[in-house]
Structure formats: C-alpha cells, structure tokens
Scaffold this active site. Sequence first.
Site, PDB file in Angstrom:
ATOM      1  N   TRP A  14     -50.670  -7.732   8.218  1.00 56.72           N
ATOM      2  CA  TRP A  14     -49.712  -8.201  10.270  1.00 56.72           C
ATOM      3  C   TRP A  14     -51.074  -8.879  10.610  1.00 56.72           C
ATOM      4  O   TRP A  14     -50.511 -10.089  10.484  1.00 56.72           O
ATOM      5  CB  TRP A  14     -49.413  -6.420  11.056  1.00 56.72           C
ATOM      6  CG  TRP A  14     -48.515  -6.044   9.975  1.00 56.72           C
ATOM      7  CD1 TRP A  14     -48.349  -4.863   9.480  1.00 56.72           C
ATOM      8  CD2 TRP A  14     -47.533  -6.803   9.386  1.00 56.72           C
ATOM      9  NE1 TRP A  14     -47.408  -4.659   9.099  1.00 56.72           N
ATOM     10  CE2 TRP A  14     -46.271  -5.532   8.569  1.00 56.72           C
ATOM     11  CE3 TRP A  14     -46.837  -7.961   9.576  1.00 56.72           C
ATOM     12  CZ2 TRP A  14     -45.270  -5.389   8.659  1.00 56.72           C
ATOM     13  CZ3 TRP A  14     -45.012  -7.540   9.463  1.00 56.72           C
ATOM     14  CH2 TRP A  14     -45.117  -6.472   8.323  1.00 56.72           C
ATOM     15  N   ASP A  42     -50.878  -8.595  18.277  1.00 59.98           N
ATOM     16  CA  ASP A  42     -49.222  -7.526  17.720  1.00 59.98           C
ATOM     17  C   ASP A  42     -49.838  -6.486  18.314  1.00 59.98           C
ATOM     18  O   ASP A  42     -50.414  -5.849  17.480  1.00 59.98           O
ATOM     19  CB  ASP A  42     -49.170  -8.368  16.937  1.00 59.98           C
ATOM     20  CG  ASP A  42     -48.345  -7.966  15.916  1.00 59.98           C
ATOM     21  OD1 ASP A  42     -47.070  -6.602  16.583  1.00 59.98           O
ATOM     22  OD2 ASP A  42     -47.841  -7.647  14.771  1.00 59.98           O
ATOM     23  N   LYS A  94     -40.353  -0.151  16.076  1.00 55.46           N
ATOM     24  CA  LYS A  94     -41.472   1.054  16.174  1.00 55.46           C
ATOM     25  C   LYS A  94     -40.537   1.690  17.561  1.00 55.46           C
ATOM     26  O   LYS A  94     -40.105   2.931  17.135  1.00 55.46           O
ATOM     27  CB  LYS A  94     -42.422   0.681  15.709  1.00 55.46           C
ATOM     28  CG  LYS A  94     -43.207   0.337  14.351  1.00 55.46           C
ATOM     29  CD  LYS A  94     -42.266  -0.917  14.259  1.00 55.46           C
ATOM     30  CE  LYS A  94     -43.355  -1.334  12.607  1.00 55.46           C
ATOM     31  NZ  LYS A  94     -43.545  -2.783  12.420  1.00 55.46           N
TER      32      LYS A  94
HETATM   33  C1  LIG Z   1     -43.425  -4.062  11.908  1.00 53.98           C
HETATM   34  C2  LIG Z   1     -44.483  -5.096  12.173  1.00 53.98           C
HETATM   35  C3  LIG Z   1     -43.825  -6.503  11.901  1.00 53.98           C
HETATM   36  C4  LIG Z   1     -43.055  -6.839  11.595  1.00 53.98           C
HETATM   37  O1  LIG Z   1     -42.132  -7.197  12.914  1.00 53.98           O
HETATM   38  P1  LIG Z   1     -40.987  -7.568  12.702  1.00 53.98           P
HETATM   39  O2  LIG Z   1     -40.127  -6.939  13.739  1.00 53.98           O
HETATM   40  O3  LIG Z   1     -40.637  -8.061  11.360  1.00 53.98           O
HETATM   41  O4  LIG Z   1     -41.252  -9.247  12.493  1.00 53.98           O
HETATM   42  C5  LIG Z   1     -45.254  -7.123  12.592  1.00 53.98           C
HETATM   43  N1  LIG Z   1     -46.041  -6.578  12.601  1.00 53.98           N
HETATM   44  C6  LIG Z   1     -46.881  -5.213  13.079  1.00 53.98           C
HETATM   45  C7  LIG Z   1     -48.246  -4.892  13.592  1.00 53.98           C
HETATM   46  C8  LIG Z   1     -45.667  -4.463  12.693  1.00 53.98           C
HETATM   47  O5  LIG Z   1     -45.861  -3.229  12.589  1.00 53.98           O
END
Ligand SMILES: *Cc1c(COP(=O)(O)O)cnc(C)c1O
Length: 347
Positions: free
Chosen positions: A89, A159, A183
């Site tokens: 990510w 993030d 999540k």
């Molecule tokens: C799931 C996830 C994403 C993806 O996010 P989207 O909502 O599909 O754009 C990005 N970063 C992390 C750390 C994730 O776990």
Amino acid sequence: MPLPVLERARSELLDWRGSGMSVMEMSHRGAEFMSIIAKAERDLRDLLALPDDYRVLFLQGGALAQNAGVPLNLLAPNGVADYVDTGHWSQKSIAEARKYGEVNVAASSADRDYTYIPDEATWRLTPNASYVHVTTNETIGGVEYFWTPDTGGVPLVADASSHLLSRPFDVAKYGVIYAGAQKNIGPAGLTLVIVRDDLVGRARRECPSVLDYAVQAKAASMFNTPATFGIYLAGLTFEWLREQGGLAGIEQQNIAKAGALYAQIDRSGFYRNDVRRSDRSRMNVPFFLHDERLTAPFLDGAAARGLVQLKGHRAVGGVRASIYNAMPLAGVLALVEWMREFERDHG
Ligand SMILES: *Cc1c(COP(=O)(O)O)cnc(C)c1O
C-alpha cells in the site's frame, strides 16, 4: 461488519425510526439524514478523542483517491514529499504521488521483503518537506506501527485504512489520517479523512473540488451527494464501538485475538510468520505452511468448517487471516483449533 450493526440496520431498513422511509430514500440535506451524519461525527470524535482543530470528512473514492488527494492538497508545486515504503500500500501511495511532484522515499523495508517497519533513526527525511507519508498498517504484509513517527514540524500523513479504530490512536501527532471504510468503519464506498485545520485551504488550483479539503470542509462533506447509507452504517458501527468500551475496549479484544493466533503460528515450525515480532499487525495475520503444497488442502479444510476468505493475497501467497474489529474471538479460536487439527494430521 459487527453482527449487531447489521441486525439493527435490518430492523430499520424499510422505516428509519418512524420516518416512513429507508435511509437510502432520504434527502441528504433533510433533517433526518443531517441528524444521522451529525451523530456519526460526534461519536467518532468521542471515540478518537479528536481535538477541536481537526475536521472530519466523509468522502468517497477510497483510500486510493486520497493517494491523489494528499499531494494535490499538500504538495507544493516545487516541494518534496517524503514517503516511507513498508510494502504494497505504501508503493501505491508513492506511485500516485509521483504524478504530482517530487517524492523522496525516506526509508524502505524492501531489503527484508517488507517484514518490518524501518527504525526511525534510519529515515532520511527532507528538511522542509511538504509532508511525511506513512502506511500505519500494511494490510497485505501484516506489519503495523505501534509508535508514532516524530517529524518535527513537518505534517505527518497516514493511510490508516486497515487499523483505524482498532485501538486508541494519537491523532494529535498527525496532520491527515485517511481510511477506506471497508475494514473497521463500515461498508465499501465511504472514505474517512481527518485533517488538521491548518492543512485545509492549501490545495493546488488543479485539485478536483471533490478532493479539496477546504471545499469539502466548507460543504460539511456535501459538495456532492455523500455515501448516505455508508455513513449511516458507520454511525451504527461507532455506537457499537462505544458499547465495546471504546477504542481501549476493542483494543483488549484485538490483543486477545491476535495473541491467540500468533501463539499458534509460533508453537512449532509447521506454520511461519516472518514479520518482526514488535511490528506484527493485530489486524492482518499472514502465515505460511512449512510445506507450500499443504496450503491448498489447509484452505479447503478450513472452508469446509466455514472458515473462509483465508487465502493469502495473490502477491504473497500462503494464508492471511484478517481479524478486524467485527471478527469475534470465537472465530479466531475456531481457526486456531483447525490449525492444531491440521498440524496433528499432517505434521
Ligand atoms: C484496503 C486498503 C486500501 C485500498 O483502499 P480503497 O478503499 O480500495 O481505495 C488502501 N490502503 C490500505 C492500507 C488498505 O488496507
């Protein structure tokens, strides 16, 4: 999704609290929905003990839209953004930011296959960077920060998609925190952005209005129609979290769940998790069987017991248990029991 949240949503699906309509049928500017979004924000602020100088934005486009939103809001045209590369990510965030300006990868754990968080002393930060970006839980690699980087006066951006609301979080040390909802927050389609006031209003001219923190803050997340049903379900999830004793309460549950699973993995050489102990994620637990040929029968047997969605990400293979807030301890213990049984029969 926590089961009590789904049950509550089901009971209110056709007629939200005597309004005669479903939340999906409400005007997003009507009194009913305004009360839903206001309550969701209040409960979220309460859970995170959010300081007053932070805005809460309920947006769309997922974390990946924010990978563009962050540089478009914060990266000065001639500036540099520092990124810490801890896996899948982080790499997505870095690639997106490079479209908008200069990116410095201040540290990376690529040398040991993304199995740890680089120690802060080794980070090569740019003086006067526009911001420093970290991925505080790597969902695929299963590595998590249990400490907060110190970036001096440079805004820290996270993030936090896959572990926000799994434990108390020191928001005041961050400039921006963003997370796709799917999540720990609610259904896919909603994106949470928490941004400190002094970082609102710096967007570049070409920043799309929907991504502009100032535009969305001024419009109270209603520059365009927000993800109303997702916000409603997030609100119910926040209420459920408060009933769990807030983030300190859910953290105790998450420690117990992750502890049981890692203990089983570490018990013998049959299963293996390569992540440095201090950086092991409590949300995403990837592991391998000592003999790769046993992975398919392990997963098949698990599925036969109702233990599903355990296949490791296609980038890494093996097995991955994502044990978000809504996964009860009993679910983790059922997996541990199957791991014992499988090892007894194949060990
Ligand atoms: C799931 C996830 C994403 C993806 O996010 P989207 O909502 O599909 O754009 C990005 N970063 C992390 C750390 C994730 O776990």
